[in-house]
Design a protein around this motif. Structure first.
Motif, PDB file in Angstrom:
ATOM      1  N   ASP A 261     -28.049  13.327 -82.700  1.00  0.00           N
ATOM      2  CA  ASP A 261     -28.269  12.160 -81.845  1.00  0.00           C
ATOM      3  C   ASP A 261     -29.219  12.445 -80.687  1.00  0.00           C
ATOM      4  O   ASP A 261     -29.634  11.522 -79.980  1.00  0.00           O
ATOM      5  CB  ASP A 261     -26.929  11.682 -81.274  1.00  0.00           C
ATOM      6  CG  ASP A 261     -25.995  11.162 -82.360  1.00  0.00           C
ATOM      7  OD1 ASP A 261     -26.521  10.644 -83.364  1.00  0.00           O
ATOM      8  OD2 ASP A 261     -24.768  11.280 -82.202  1.00  0.00           O
ATOM      9  N   ALA A 262     -29.536  13.712 -80.467  1.00  0.00           N
ATOM     10  CA  ALA A 262     -30.368  14.072 -79.327  1.00  0.00           C
ATOM     11  C   ALA A 262     -31.774  13.486 -79.451  1.00  0.00           C
ATOM     12  O   ALA A 262     -32.309  13.335 -80.544  1.00  0.00           O
ATOM     13  CB  ALA A 262     -30.446  15.585 -79.190  1.00  0.00           C
ATOM     14  N   VAL A 263     -32.343  13.153 -78.298  1.00  0.00           N
ATOM     15  CA  VAL A 263     -33.731  12.701 -78.218  1.00  0.00           C
ATOM     16  C   VAL A 263     -34.531  13.841 -77.592  1.00  0.00           C
ATOM     17  O   VAL A 263     -34.299  14.205 -76.441  1.00  0.00           O
ATOM     18  CB  VAL A 263     -33.864  11.424 -77.374  1.00  0.00           C
ATOM     19  CG1 VAL A 263     -35.329  10.970 -77.308  1.00  0.00           C
ATOM     20  CG2 VAL A 263     -32.992  10.313 -77.940  1.00  0.00           C
ATOM     21  N   ILE A 264     -35.462  14.403 -78.351  1.00  0.00           N
ATOM     22  CA  ILE A 264     -36.204  15.579 -77.905  1.00  0.00           C
ATOM     23  C   ILE A 264     -37.698  15.273 -77.953  1.00  0.00           C
ATOM     24  O   ILE A 264     -38.210  14.787 -78.963  1.00  0.00           O
ATOM     25  CB  ILE A 264     -35.899  16.802 -78.781  1.00  0.00           C
ATOM     26  CG1 ILE A 264     -34.392  17.104 -78.753  1.00  0.00           C
ATOM     27  CG2 ILE A 264     -36.692  18.019 -78.320  1.00  0.00           C
ATOM     28  CD1 ILE A 264     -33.970  18.198 -79.710  1.00  0.00           C
ATOM     29  N   CYS A 265     -38.389  15.561 -76.861  1.00  0.00           N
ATOM     30  CA  CYS A 265     -39.834  15.386 -76.781  1.00  0.00           C
ATOM     31  C   CYS A 265     -40.468  16.710 -76.377  1.00  0.00           C
ATOM     32  O   CYS A 265     -39.969  17.380 -75.460  1.00  0.00           O
ATOM     33  CB  CYS A 265     -40.204  14.314 -75.757  1.00  0.00           C
ATOM     34  SG  CYS A 265     -39.508  12.689 -76.090  1.00  0.00           S
ATOM     35  N   HIS A 266     -41.544  17.067 -77.035  1.00  0.00           N
ATOM     36  CA  HIS A 266     -42.236  18.323 -76.747  1.00  0.00           C
ATOM     37  C   HIS A 266     -43.559  18.062 -76.048  1.00  0.00           C
ATOM     38  O   HIS A 266     -44.218  17.045 -76.281  1.00  0.00           O
ATOM     39  CB  HIS A 266     -42.487  19.101 -78.042  1.00  0.00           C
ATOM     40  CG  HIS A 266     -41.243  19.517 -78.752  1.00  0.00           C
ATOM     41  ND1 HIS A 266     -40.304  20.365 -78.181  1.00  0.00           N
ATOM     42  CD2 HIS A 266     -40.757  19.205 -79.980  1.00  0.00           C
ATOM     43  CE1 HIS A 266     -39.312  20.564 -79.037  1.00  0.00           C
ATOM     44  NE2 HIS A 266     -39.556  19.863 -80.131  1.00  0.00           N
ATOM     45  N   ASP A 267     -43.947  19.008 -75.200  1.00  0.00           N
ATOM     46  CA  ASP A 267     -45.268  19.003 -74.555  1.00  0.00           C
ATOM     47  C   ASP A 267     -45.550  17.676 -73.845  1.00  0.00           C
ATOM     48  O   ASP A 267     -46.493  16.948 -74.179  1.00  0.00           O
ATOM     49  CB  ASP A 267     -46.365  19.288 -75.585  1.00  0.00           C
ATOM     50  CG  ASP A 267     -46.160  20.615 -76.297  1.00  0.00           C
ATOM     51  OD1 ASP A 267     -46.016  21.630 -75.599  1.00  0.00           O
ATOM     52  OD2 ASP A 267     -46.124  20.619 -77.545  1.00  0.00           O
ATOM     53  N   VAL A 268     -44.728  17.373 -72.860  1.00  0.00           N
ATOM     54  CA  VAL A 268     -44.883  16.123 -72.100  1.00  0.00           C
ATOM     55  C   VAL A 268     -45.567  16.458 -70.773  1.00  0.00           C
ATOM     56  O   VAL A 268     -44.948  17.000 -69.861  1.00  0.00           O
ATOM     57  CB  VAL A 268     -43.523  15.449 -71.852  1.00  0.00           C
ATOM     58  CG1 VAL A 268     -43.732  14.097 -71.168  1.00  0.00           C
ATOM     59  CG2 VAL A 268     -42.763  15.279 -73.152  1.00  0.00           C
TER      60      VAL A 268
END
Length: 335
Positions: free
Chosen positions: A111-118
């Protein structure tokens, strides 16, 4: 965009984004006060519909603003906030006055929301994340923040929310998602940054003297600067292509083209600029690093690889069509 309208943004931007102010923001200080002054200029609402209090401009109209912000070295996510406000306002949500960065969620099983290189995530109040066909407006303070390598006080290597329930607003993705928007806006910012690097390099080459003459008079240095300037110019033209839209959202193929060209140009521009400046360009005291560090950070996320793959798939899907015809019918014609 008329010259007078652009000048009304560029002049105060030059006054606000001094080298000292940029250094303070890089150190994690003073971003709130600077954003209040930038936002008060009124250009952040340029893409919002006129009936909702904005200027109702198209993305193509606002490209000069995004380019100018990159040239000034503005770390705050001005372009992304402008697009995010337009999307949120059109979806019926009052976006507020804080900074918003736009990102795409990585594919995960949980369920996690993960964003890379923001980039510039630490300066934002919210993150507008595209995930499986919908936008999630997530408070940045609720995310686990892993600092980035190039500017750890500002950018995130990873943002992680435990689940999508942290979203304060959600609505369907219609048209471009976070990846596409990031490509177009980042290409414009990088093009502006390369223009500033070009200016700094030419200025230094004309001021620095060796053997009794400015190093800019030597043919080898002139050749390097000519290559640097041509790379920066093609990046600017590509960024215009990426923002060539009559609405607030970019075309996926044009955005990929713009980002690919910007990343390719950035490597050569940064390398040549530091070669001309010599050792002084690597020092903390010189302002060149403020701009080349942003270029390297933008390239390090691997966007150019993904953009090349996107364009390659489109070409291969049209079996038998020459590449020149693909460019003419699907890129130049669309712009």
């Amino acid at each position: 965009m008329t010259d007078s309208l652009l000048d009304g943004f560029e002049r105060p931007l030059r006054e606000l984004c001094t080298v000292e102010a940029l250094r303070r923001i890089e150190a994690g200080e003073g971003a709130g006060a600077l954003w209040a002054q930038i936002d008060a200029l009124g250009y952040t609402d340029a893409l919002m519909p006129a009936e909702l209090g904005g200027a109702g401009l198209a993305l193509a109209d606002t490209h000069p603003l995004f380019f100018a912000a990159g040239r000034a070295g503005l770390s705050l996510p001005f372009a992304e906030t402008a697009v995010a406000r337009a999307l949120l306002a059109s979806a019926g949500h009052q976006p507020g006055g804080g900074c918003i960065v736009i990102a795409a969620a990585a594919m995960t099983d949980g369920d996690a929301v993960i964003c890379h290189d923001v980039q510039d995530a630490a300066l934002s109040e919210f993150v507008l994340v595209s995930r499986t066909g919908e936008w999630l407006l997530l408070p940045r303070a609720a995310a686990e923040f892993v600092p980035g390598a190039y500017r750890p006080a500002l950018s995130a290597d990873t943002l992680r929310w435990s689940d999508a329930g942290h979203a304060v607003f959600r609505f369907p993705v219609q048209g471009a998602d976070g990846v596409v928007i990031h490509n177009a806006l980042q290409a414009a910012a990088m093009a502006g940054t390369m223009a500033r690097v070009t200016d700094l390099t030419v200025l230094y080459a004309n001021d620095r003297k060796q053997f009794g003459r400015a190093i800019g008079k030597f043919q080898a240095v002139q050749q390097d600067i000519a290559v640097l300037a041509s790379q920066a110019a093609t990046a600017e033209m590509a960024s215009r292509l990426g923002c060539a839209s009559a609405g607030p959202l970019p075309d996926p193929l044009l955005a990929a083209t713009a980002m690919l060209r910007a990343c390719e140009a950035a490597a050569r521009v940064a390398s040549i600029a530091h070669a001309v400046h010599g050792a002084i360009g690597m020092t903390e005291e010189h302002e060149l690093g403020l701009f080349t560090r942003r270029l390297h950070e933008s390239r390090s996320a691997g966007a150019h690889v993904r953009c090349a793959a996107t364009l390659g798939r489109e070409v291969l899907a049209r079996r038998g069509m020459p590449v020149v015809d693909f460019v003419r019918t699907h890129l130049a014609a669309a712009a």
